[in-house]
Design a protein around this motif. Structure first.
Motif, short mmCIF file in Angstrom:
data_model
loop_
_atom_site.label_atom_id
_atom_site.label_comp_id
_atom_site.label_asym_id
_atom_site.label_seq_id
_atom_site.Cartn_x
_atom_site.Cartn_y
_atom_site.Cartn_z
N LYS A 24 0.58 -1.17 -0.01
CA LYS A 24 0.04 -0.04 -0.20
C LYS A 24 0.93 1.08 -0.18
N MET A 25 1.82 1.31 0.83
CA MET A 25 2.93 2.49 0.77
C MET A 25 3.52 2.54 -0.59
N ALA A 26 3.84 1.50 -1.05
CA ALA A 26 4.61 1.87 -2.34
C ALA A 26 3.81 2.06 -3.59
N SER A 27 2.42 1.79 -3.27
CA SER A 27 1.39 2.20 -4.31
C SER A 27 1.43 3.85 -3.97
N GLU A 28 1.00 4.19 -2.76
CA GLU A 28 0.77 5.71 -2.50
C GLU A 28 1.82 6.57 -3.00
N ILE A 29 3.21 5.98 -2.94
CA ILE A 29 4.42 6.73 -3.35
C ILE A 29 4.25 6.89 -4.81
#
Length: 102
Positions: A24-29
């Motif tokens: 999720k964090m990678a997608s947000e970045i």
């Protein structure tokens, strides 16, 4: 203009392939990085993943190191970097190096 090369490693436990929080964090970045680099006047030349080594390599071009450091201080990137071991290298083209040698 020097290239800024960023090497980021994460642990097996923090791999976005296996960890939903990191995915999720990678997608947000990825959703934010274009606007963030534009905000700081930085060009992301490209990024590459070496999945089996849990390594990401990102190459930026920036007019100044100050602009790059400000990019790195953005909350989304700080959050991401807290989960990684990061190395930052400043590199010159061969032409730039040859100018210094002359």
């Amino acid at each position: 203009m020097p290239a800024i090369i960023v090497f980021q490693r994460h642990s097996v436990e923090n791999c976005p392939m296996n960890n939903e929080k990191m995915k999720k964090m990678a997608s947000e970045i990825m959703d934010k990085i274009g606007a963030l680099t534009k905000k700081h006047g930085i060009k992301m030349v490209g990024s590459w993943s070496v999945a089996r080594e849990h390594l990401t390599i990102i190459v930026y071009e920036a007019q100044s190191l100050d602009a790059f450091l400000k990019l790195q201080m953005e909350p989304a990137l700080m959050k991401w970097m807290a989960q990684h071991t990061t190395e930052i290298k400043i590199a010159m083209t061969t032409e730039e190096t040859m100018k210094l040698l002359r």
